[in-house]
Design a protein around this motif. Structure first.
Motif, mmCIF file in Angstrom:
data_model
loop_
_atom_site.group_PDB
_atom_site.id
_atom_site.type_symbol
_atom_site.label_atom_id
_atom_site.label_comp_id
_atom_site.label_asym_id
_atom_site.label_seq_id
_atom_site.Cartn_x
_atom_site.Cartn_y
_atom_site.Cartn_z
ATOM 1 N N MET A 1 0.840 -1.216 0.000
ATOM 2 C CA MET A 1 0.000 0.000 0.000
ATOM 3 C C MET A 1 0.867 1.255 0.000
ATOM 4 S SD MET A 1 -2.935 1.583 0.302
ATOM 5 C CE MET A 1 -4.081 0.251 0.615
ATOM 6 N N ASP A 2 0.439 2.187 -0.783
ATOM 7 C CA ASP A 2 1.161 3.430 -0.972
ATOM 8 C C ASP A 2 0.823 4.415 0.157
ATOM 9 O OD1 ASP A 2 2.467 5.512 -2.065
ATOM 10 O OD2 ASP A 2 1.745 5.098 -4.086
ATOM 11 N N ARG A 3 1.794 4.915 0.843
ATOM 12 C CA ARG A 3 1.508 5.858 1.934
ATOM 13 C C ARG A 3 1.950 7.281 1.588
ATOM 14 N NH1 ARG A 3 -2.027 2.800 4.646
ATOM 15 N NH2 ARG A 3 -1.800 4.007 6.550
ATOM 16 N N PHE A 5 0.443 9.663 0.222
ATOM 17 C CA PHE A 5 -0.546 10.695 0.498
ATOM 18 C C PHE A 5 -0.472 11.142 1.951
ATOM 19 C CE2 PHE A 5 -4.938 11.855 1.674
ATOM 20 C CZ PHE A 5 -5.018 12.986 0.901
ATOM 21 N N GLU A 6 -0.291 10.157 2.839
ATOM 22 C CA GLU A 6 -0.173 10.504 4.252
ATOM 23 C C GLU A 6 1.097 11.290 4.524
ATOM 24 O OE1 GLU A 6 -0.842 6.963 6.667
ATOM 25 O OE2 GLU A 6 -2.569 6.619 5.349
ATOM 26 N N VAL B 580 -4.657 7.890 -4.277
ATOM 27 C CA VAL B 580 -4.239 7.606 -2.909
ATOM 28 C C VAL B 580 -3.643 6.206 -2.826
ATOM 29 C CG1 VAL B 580 -4.959 7.379 -0.525
ATOM 30 C CG2 VAL B 580 -5.925 9.166 -1.952
ATOM 31 N N TYR B 604 -9.037 14.757 4.742
ATOM 32 C CA TYR B 604 -7.790 13.997 4.837
ATOM 33 C C TYR B 604 -7.930 12.833 5.819
ATOM 34 C CZ TYR B 604 -3.258 12.564 6.386
ATOM 35 O OH TYR B 604 -2.206 11.777 6.747
ATOM 36 N N GLU B 615 -6.638 -1.599 4.501
ATOM 37 C CA GLU B 615 -5.434 -2.393 4.755
ATOM 38 C C GLU B 615 -5.687 -3.441 5.832
ATOM 39 O OE1 GLU B 615 -1.819 -0.365 5.717
ATOM 40 O OE2 GLU B 615 -1.470 0.082 3.603
#
Lengths: 174, 674
Positions: A1-3, A5-6, B580, B604, B615
Motif C-alpha cells: 500500500m502506498d503511503r 498521500f499521508e 491515494v 484527509y 489495509e
C-alpha cells in the motif's frame, strides 16, 4: 500500500502550513514523488489556503522542481563553460544514445533514467562533471566512463529485481 | 524616509506631504511620468522601469519604489532618462505582437500610446517567432499571451484586491509568462469573470470577449426584435469614451441605440426596482422566520460564482432573486414578447452593462425561456461605445431621447444600484416606505455610500435594530465573511459587489478605472438620484402594475418561477484525481472530495481512515482510492463518490461506519462476481 498521500499531509503539517515554507514543502514532496504532480500541487494549495497559480508559479520558477515524472536515477551533465569546452556535449549525447532516449524526452520509458544538463555544478576543476542523483559525483568523465557507471547501475538494479521480485512499490530516492 | 521637508524636482522646490514614493510627488508636481506597473491601489512592483529618474545621491532610481527624502535633487527629464525610457519601450515592443491596427485595444493601449508619446520611431529588434495560443475558453475574458508585457498588474489586482490569485507568473527569465494554475484554460479555474484584470491590463493581452458582431447581426436581421436594457452604471461612464467625463448621458445612449436600429430601448432600472421589491420581501420573510440570515444580495454575478466556489455553505443565505439583468431578460421573453405576439426566440435581448461577469451570467443554463436564453448578448460600456464609433455616430452631438415604455421607467432607488451600497439603500427605502406608509418622504441612507471597502450600518424596522453590511471587492468580501463566520460580527443583510466601488468600477467600464474615476461616476449617480421624482421602488407605477398583471402580487409562486433562481456549489479547478492507493482499475472506485470545504471538514482524515480500514481488512488491493477536487456537494460534510454514487455528510467520526456499510459490502459483492 502506498503511503505517499499521508506523507504529503505530514510534510505540510510539519511546516505548520506556513506559506513562507512553500519551497521547503515542495522540495520534500518532490523527494517523495520524484516530481510534483499537478493534483499534489492543487492539494498543497488547498491545504495551505493559497492560490494554486501561486504554487504553480513557484514550482515552475526553480529548475530543481519538475512537473513531469523523472526517472529513478537522475543524471545531470554539467554544461557550464568549463565542462562544455572539455567535452560535456559528447557525454550528453552518448548518454542519450545509450539509454535510447526518444527525441524531446529526457526520461526513459521505464522511468529508470533521466538525463539533463545543468548550467554549472561549481566543480569546474573536475570538468567535465556528471552527477547522479545529487550525490554521486563523477569528475573528469569521458563518454566511456559515464556509460560504465550507467551499466553498473543497470546490473545492480537487475540484481535487486531478481532478489526481491515480490516486493513492489520501491521508490526510494537515493 | 522623512514625511516632511522639501526636495527639488527638475528645479522646482516641492514639499513632501507624506507621499510614500517619489513618483506620487513627481506627479503632484505636474510631471506625469509614465508607468505600466504602478497603480496607487496595488503594491509597488518596480518592474517596468519607465519611471526612472536621476537623483543627486542615489543615481538612477525607479521613482515608484524610492521614498522621498528631504533635500533630494531629482531630475526626471535628462538625456539618460529619456534614452532609457525609449529603450524600455523598444525592448517591450520587441517581445510584443505588433499587429496594432487589428488589436481590440488599439487606440486605448498604453504601450501604443507611450511608444508614440516618447517618440519611439523604430524597433531595431526582430519579432518573436513563436506565436502562443490564445485562451478563448472564458465567456467573458480573452487572453492573448503574445501581447503580454509582464507588468504583473493583473496578477496583483486579482491577488491583492480580489483575493483570488487566478493569474500568476510562471517559469523564469525569457520564458516567463502570466498564466493560470498549471496553464489551464480560464474556464477551468476559479475566475469569477469580474474583469478587473482587464481594466488594469495596459495592452491587449487581456481583453473583454466581444459580442458586438452578434448584436449587429441581430439588428440587421428583420426577423428579430432587438430589445436593449441599460444598466445604471453605464450612463455615467459612457461619456468618458467620448471625452465627456463622468456625466449622465442616458438620453444620448437611447438616441444612439435607436439610430443604429435597435427596436426597443428599455431600462434595467425597471428590473432593479423589481429586484428591490422581491428581495426586500424575501428579507422580511426571513426576518419573520428568523432563518437564513444574514441575507446576501444576488445582483452581482461575480459574487455569485465566488460564493458557489468558495462558500457553498452560504448559498442558502444568498437571495434567490435573479439579478436585474436576468429579471429583465425573463420578463421580456416570458411576458413582454406575448404583448408583441412574438415567440421568445424572436426577441433578441441585449444588455449594456458595466460588467464583464454579466456575460457569464447570461450564459448560465438556468436563465432560459423555452430553450432560448433570456439575455442573448451582453455588451460592456466600452463595447457599446465601439459600436457607436463603428456606426460613425457623433455621440456628443446626439439629441437626447427617452426610454420606451413600459419597461423604461425606474426609480432613483434603482439608479443607485450602480454604486456600492445602492442595493442596500434601495432596500432601506422600500422597507421604510412599506412600514412607514405613504407619508414617508425621501430616505437618503448615507452610511452605506462611498468607496470604503466594508461599510456597516444599523436601521430600526418594527422595533428591531437590523445590522447591515455593504462590501465591495472580493478581498473585502472574504474578510467580512470570515468576520461573520468567527462570530466577530453579526449582520442581518449583506450587500456584496465584486468590483471596487460597485458597478461603477466594473471590468467593462472605460479606462481609467481607478478610485478617482469610480468616485466621480458614483457622485453623478447620486446627483441624478437627487433630482429623480420616483424615489422608492414602490413609487414606480409601471413596476407595481407589472407585478399585478404578470404575477398577481409579489414574492409568490409566479415570481419564484420567473424572477428567482437557485445556486449550485461549483468546483474551483478542473483536474485529474488524486491517486491515494495504486490499485488501478479495480472494480470498486472510491473518491473522497478534497476541495476546500471538504478539506476543512476533515477529508484527509476520512481518506486515512478508509486507507487504514482497507489495509486492516486486507481488501486494499480491491479498492481504487482517489482524492478528487470538488464533487460540487459542498454544503454538507465531506463528500465521497463510491462507484458513481455520491454520499455526503461523511466525517472523520462516521468514516468507519460509512466504510462498513457502504464500501465493505461492495468489495465482497464485486469480488464474488469476479
Amino acid at each position: 500500500m502506498d503511503r505517499k498521500f499521508e506523507r504529503l499531509q505530514e510534510i505540510i503539517e510539519s511546516h505548520g502550513g506556513r506559506v513562507s515554507h512553500l519551497i521547503a514543502i515542495l522540495q520534500e514532496v518532490q523527494e517523495e514523488y520524484r516530481y510534483l504532480p499537478e493534483e499534489v500541487l492543487t492539494y498543497i494549495a488547498t491545504a495551505m489556503n493559497i492560490s494554486p497559480a501561486t504554487v504553480y508559479g513557484v514550482a515552475t520558477f526553480y529548475t530543481q522542481f519538475s512537473l513531469i515524472p523523472k526517472g529513478k536515477y537522475v543524471i545531470r551533465v554539467c554544461d557550464g563553460t568549463a565542462c562544455h569546452v572539455r567535452g560535456a556535449e559528447p557525454i550528453h549525447f552518448a548518454l542519450r544514445e545509450d539509454l535510447a532516449l526518444p527525441k524531446g524526452d529526457s526520461t526513459t520509458p521505464d522511468m529508470q533514467f533521466t538525463v539533463e544538463t545543468v548550467s554549472c555544478l561549481g566543480a569546474c576543476g573536475l570538468a567535465p562533471v556528471v552527477v547522479i542523483n545529487g550525490d554521486e559525483v563523477h569528475g573528469q568523465t569521458t563518454p566511456e566512463s559515464i556509460l560504465g557507471a550507467v551499466k553498473k547501475i543497470v546490473s545492480r538494479e537487475q540484481l535487486k529485481e531478481n532478489k526481491n521480485s515480490s516486493e513492489t512499490g520501491c521508490c526510494q530516492n537515493a | 524616509m522623512s514625511s516632511n521637508g522639501k526636495l527639488t524636482i527638475d528645479g522646482l522646490e516641492i514639499e513632501i506631504r507624506g507621499e510614500k514614493n517619489l513618483l506620487e510627488l513627481i506627479r503632484r508636481a505636474g510631471i506625469n511620468l509614465p508607468t505600466f506597473c504602478y497603480h496607487s491601489e496595488l503594491s509597488v512592483y518596480g518592474a517596468c522601469r519607465l519611471c526612472l529618474v536621476e537623483t543627486d545621491k542615489m543615481g538612477l532610481v525607479a521613482a515608484c519604489s524610492t521614498p522621498p527624502q528631504e533635500g533630494m535633487i531629482v531630475k526626471t527629464n535628462t538625456l539618460r532618462t529619456r534614452r532609457l525610457r525609449k529603450m524600455v519601450i523598444e525592448l517591450l515592443l520587441a517581445n510584443h505582437e505588433r499587429e496594432c491596427t487589428t488589436c481590440s485595444r488599439s487606440g486605448r493601449c498604453k504601450l501604443q500610446l507611450l511608444a508614440q508619446q516618447l517618440g519611439v520611431k523604430e524597433v531595431r529588434f526582430g519579432k518573436r517567432d513563436k506565436k502562443l495560443p490564445l485562451d478563448l475558453t472564458s465567456p467573458a475574458i480573452v487572453k492573448d499571451p503574445n501581447k503580454c508585457i509582464l507588468c504583473g498588474d493583473c496578477v496583483r489586482m486579482c491577488k491583492e484586491v480580489q483575493g483570488l490569485g487566478i493569474w500568476d507568473f510562471a517559469h523564469r527569465g525569457s520564458k516567463t509568462v502570466v498564466t493560470t494554475a498549471f496553464n489551464k484554460e480560464l474556464s477551468d479555474v476559479a475566475c469569477v469573470n469580474c474583469g478587473q484584470c482587464v481594466s488594469v491590463c495596459p495592452t491587449g493581452a487581456l481583453t473583454v470577449k466581444s459580442e458586438i458582431d452578434k448584436v449587429w447581426n441581430a439588428i440587421h436581421n428583420p426577423d428579430q426584435t432587438v430589445v436593449v436594457q441599460i444598466a445604471p452604471a453605464v450612463r455615467v461612464a459612457l461619456g468618458e469614451e467620448f471625452g465627456l467625463g463622468a456625466e449622465d448621458v442616458t438620453g444620448k445612449i437611447v438616441a444612439g441605440l435607436k439610430l443604429i436600429g435597435v427596436d426597443r430601448v428599455f431600462d434595467t432600472l425597471f428590473a432593479a426596482d423589481m429586484t428591490t421589491i422581491e428581495e426586500s420581501n424575501e428579507f422580511l420573510e426571513r426576518l419573520a422566520k428568523n432563518e437564513n440570515l444574514p441575507i446576501f444580495t444576488s445582483c452581482c454575478p461575480g459574487w455569485i460564482k465566488y460564493c458557489e466556489q468558495f462558500h457553498a455553505e452560504l448559498l442558502p443565505n444568498v437571495s434567490s432573486c435573479r439579478s436585474p439583468q436576468q429579471m429583465f431578460g425573463s420578463v421580456v421573453k416570458k411576458y413582454y414578447a406575448k404583448k408583441l405576439d412574438k415567440r421568445p426566440e424572436e426577441m433578441f435581448v441585449v444588455s449594456i452593462m458595466p460588467c464583464v461577469a454579466k456575460k457569464f451570467e447570461a450564459q448560465r443554463p438556468e436563465f432560459t425561456t423555452e430553450g432560448a436564453p433570456d439575455v442573448d448578448a451582453v455588451l460592456t460600456t466600452v463595447e457599446i461605445a465601439r459600436m457607436f464609433k463603428e456606426a460613425s455616430i457623433d455621440f456628443t452631438a446626439l439629441a437626447n431621447k427617452a426610454f420606451d415604455n413600459p419597461l423604461g421607467v425606474g426609480s432613483g432607488a434603482a439608479l443607485i444600484f450602480g454604486a456600492s451600497g445602492g442595493v442596500m439603500e434601495s432596500v432601506v427605502r422600500y422597507v421604510a416606505g412599506l412600514t412607514g406608509g405613504d407619508e414617508v418622504g425621501r430616505i437618503d441612507f448615507l452610511p452605506v455610500r462611498g468607496m470604503e471597502g466594508i461599510k456597516t450600518a444599523s436601521v430600526e424596522v418594527n422595533g428591531r435594530a437590523l445590522q447591515l453590511a455593504v462590501v465591495n471587492g472580493l478581498g473585502n468580501t472574504e474578510k467580512l465573511i470570515s468576520m461573520i463566520k468567527s462570530g466577530e460580527a453579526t449582520f442581518d443583510a449583506v450587500e456584496v459587489m465584486s468590483c471596487p466601488g460597485g458597478c461603477v468600477g466594473g471590468g467593462g467600464q472605460p479606462d481609467i478605472n481607478d478610485t478617482v474615476a469610480r468616485t466621480r461616476r458614483a457622485g453623478e449617480i447620486y446627483e441624478m438620484d437627487r433630482v429623480q421624482q420616483l424615489h422608492k421602488p414602490q413609487d414606480n407605477y409601471f413596476v407595481g402594475k407589472a407585478f399585478e398583471e404578470w404575477f398577481g402580487g409579489v414574492n409568490n409562486q409566479e415570481t419564484h418561477h420567473a424572477i428567482h433562481t437557485t445556486y449550485v456549489p461549483r468546483r474551483r479547478i478542473n483536474g485529474k484525481p488524486f491517486i491515494v492507493n495504486d490499485s488501478r482499475s479495480q472494480p470498486l472506485r472510491v473518491s473522497v472530495c478534497l476541495g476546500t470545504g471538504c478539506y476543512l471538514r476533515g477529508a484527509y482524515d476520512v481518506i486515512k481512515e478508509f486507507n487504514d480500514l482497507a489495509e486492516n481488512q486486507g481488501i486494499a488491493g480491491q479498492l481504487e482510492l482517489n482524492g478528487t477536487f470538488c464533487l460540487e456537494k459542498c454544503d454538507n460534510g465531506v463528500s465521497v463518490n463510491i462507484n458513481d454514487e455520491i454520499i455526503t455528510g461523511v466525517s472523520p467520526e462516521n468514516a468507519g461506519e460509512v466504510f462498513k456499510n457502504k464500501i465493505s459490502p461492495l468489495v465482497g459483492k464485486t469480488s464474488t462476481k469476479l
